[in-house]
Design an enzyme around this catalytic site. Structure first.
Site, short mmCIF file in Angstrom:
data_model
loop_
_atom_site.label_atom_id
_atom_site.label_comp_id
_atom_site.label_asym_id
_atom_site.label_seq_id
_atom_site.Cartn_x
_atom_site.Cartn_y
_atom_site.Cartn_z
N LEU A 1 41.92 10.08 18.62
CA LEU A 1 41.06 9.54 17.55
C LEU A 1 39.80 10.61 17.29
O LEU A 1 38.78 10.37 16.70
CB LEU A 1 40.44 8.25 18.22
CG LEU A 1 41.21 7.12 18.50
CD1 LEU A 1 40.63 5.98 19.16
CD2 LEU A 1 42.20 6.86 17.75
N TYR B 1 35.90 17.22 3.96
CA TYR B 1 36.09 16.16 5.04
C TYR B 1 37.55 15.81 4.80
O TYR B 1 38.45 16.07 5.63
CB TYR B 1 35.19 15.12 4.98
CG TYR B 1 35.68 14.01 6.10
CD1 TYR B 1 35.49 13.91 7.41
CD2 TYR B 1 36.32 12.92 5.60
CE1 TYR B 1 36.04 13.14 8.40
CE2 TYR B 1 36.75 11.81 6.42
CZ TYR B 1 36.52 11.97 7.66
OH TYR B 1 37.02 10.88 8.47
N LYS C 1 40.95 16.48 7.22
CA LYS C 1 42.12 15.46 7.22
C LYS C 1 43.34 15.65 6.75
O LYS C 1 44.32 15.41 7.67
CB LYS C 1 41.45 14.31 6.81
CG LYS C 1 40.20 13.47 7.67
CD LYS C 1 40.69 13.32 9.02
CE LYS C 1 39.32 12.58 9.79
NZ LYS C 1 39.52 12.36 11.26
N ASN D 1 36.90 2.54 5.37
CA ASN D 1 35.90 2.22 6.10
C ASN D 1 36.13 1.32 6.92
O ASN D 1 37.01 0.38 7.04
CB ASN D 1 34.71 2.01 5.28
CG ASN D 1 34.40 2.96 4.19
OD1 ASN D 1 34.05 3.94 4.41
ND2 ASN D 1 34.62 2.69 2.83
N PRO E 1 14.96 -43.99 29.54
CA PRO E 1 15.46 -45.10 30.14
C PRO E 1 15.01 -46.37 29.28
O PRO E 1 13.71 -46.66 28.99
CB PRO E 1 14.83 -45.01 31.51
CG PRO E 1 14.70 -43.49 31.51
CD PRO E 1 14.08 -43.03 30.43
N GLY E 2 16.13 -47.21 29.11
CA GLY E 2 15.75 -48.62 28.39
C GLY E 2 15.74 -48.70 27.03
O GLY E 2 15.49 -49.53 26.44
#
Length: 398
Positions: free
Chosen positions: A64, A118, A122, A147, A309-310
């Protein structure tokens, strides 16, 4: 199996290495037959002696390493073609004909806007690998990637998605010259999945028709079968939607395997600390509180209700709206009665034995906290977002 990963500290490398470690350490149960004994990580700070040792011992190579943003154009050839030569020479020196994967780029086609230094570097690397395969009979796997995007990708470098995610997450501006520009993108998890397939001897092979991979079992190249084509404008619009979610509570559509799902995960990885946690609006009174948690476009909304509560809450019915009540803490009673009828359905609920109770359309209903000391905490889901202009809610005691 012993695996060498060059460029191990880069975006692709980090994601691949961490997932290989999961397999090595028995944390990834999706590849039970794949056994990894050692992972050799090579990057710019390692020595040639270390590379030589790794090449003498490895059973598979993921190459890589490469140059994306050099100081001058000549460094493309040196960093891409040059290092590939060094790697392959080391393998030959040790008579190691293990499989070797090459991370190339779609720019190696040298077609149109991809005709660049580039791209030429490659392309030279690809040719070098194919010649190496003919010379040594080693298996080479040459991938031309579009990409990439995903977590840990460096912003303001060579990824528009990473830059957009970072800037929008941090309330910084982004620049788009043409919203209609189309990018072909590969998500890092899909890419890593393909690398594991390659490691298992099951890469997806292809030949190329211009820029398009054509699947072929005997293809010269390899490819990731899942990519996404999306415009810059679409990416930006989605990211701003994600950015606003803590205010709107609206979760965008993120279907399984979709680009939206992958982009949202990517965006979240760029959040600064102060945005990871955000407050929700609690509607409080003497009876307790009610807080909306999450809304969806087509699948309703989630809320949490706390009754003291209640206290009895509810005492209303709906024509079309229906809900789930799920008590997660405390002890309570849910009552429902069909409008116009006398029979009352009762469901005792508790955080000690969690269950979901339907609030049926056309049934008035309530929820009573039976405890004298504990709050009753109920997670509620409604099949539609609350619309204050059409609430579909009518008061009536059970």
């Amino acid at each position: 199996m012993k695996i060498l990963v060059t460029g191990s500290n880069g975006f692709f490398g980090r994601n691949l290495v961490e997932n290989l470690k999961n397999i090595r350490d028995g944390k990834d149960r999706t590849h039970p037959e794949l056994k990894i004994d050692e992972i050799y990580e090579y990057d710019i700070n390692n020595t040639e002696a270390e590379l030589d040792r790794f090449c003498s011992d490895c059973d598979f190579v993921f190459n890589l390493a490469g140059v994306n943003r050099p100081q001058n154009q000549a460094e493309f050839m040196q960093g891409n073609f040059g290092f590939a030569s060094t790697l392959l020479e080391a393998l030959k020196r040790h008579h190691n004909a293990c499989p070797v994967m090459l991370s190339s780029s779609i720019q190696a086609t040298l077609i149109g806007r991809y005709d660049s230094e580039y791209g030429r570097s490659k392309r030279a690397g690809e040719d070098l690998f194919f010649n190496y395969a003919e010379e040594t009979a080693a298996k080479v796997l040459v991938y031309r990637f579009p990409n990439m995007f995903g977590k840990w990708c460096r912003p303001n470098y060579n990824s528009a998605v990473a830059t957009f995610c970072n800037n929008i997450a941090n309330d910084l501006p982004i620049q788009i010259n043409d919203r209609s520009t189309v990018l072909e993108l590969v998500y890092i998890d899909d890419l890593v999945d393909e690398m594991i397939c390659a490691l298992e001897g099951k890469p997806h092979r292809c030949d190329y028709d211009s820029l398009t991979p054509i699947q072929s079992e005997s293809g010269r190249f390899c490819y990731v079968p899942i990519t996404h084509k999306v415009t810059l404008g679409e990416i930006a619009d989605l990211l701003y939607e994600f950015h606003d979610q803590p205010k709107t509570l609206l979760m965008p559509e993120i279907p399984k395997y979709s680009f939206e799902k992958k982009l949202y995960s990517t965006y979240l990885s760029y959040l600064p600390k102060e945005k990871i946690c955000f407050p929700l609006k609690m509607n409080t009174d003497s009876r307790g509180s009610f807080t909306e948690l999450l809304k969806t476009e087509n699948c309703g909304q989630f809320s949490v209700n706390i009754s003291k509560p209640g206290i009895t809450k509810g005492q209303h019915w709906h024509n079309t709206k229906w809900e789930f009540f799920i008590v997660v803490s405390g002890h309570g009673l849910i009552q429902e009665r069909k409008i116009g009828m006398d029979e009352v359905l009762e469901f005792e609920v508790s955080g000690d034995k969690i269950k979901a109770v339907h609030m049926l359309p056309g049934y008035t209903h309530n929820i009573i906290n039976l405890s004298d000391t504990e709050d009753l905490v109920t997670l509620m889901w409604a099949n539609e977002q609350f619309d204050p202009d059409k609430p579909d809610t009518f008061g009536e005691k059970v």
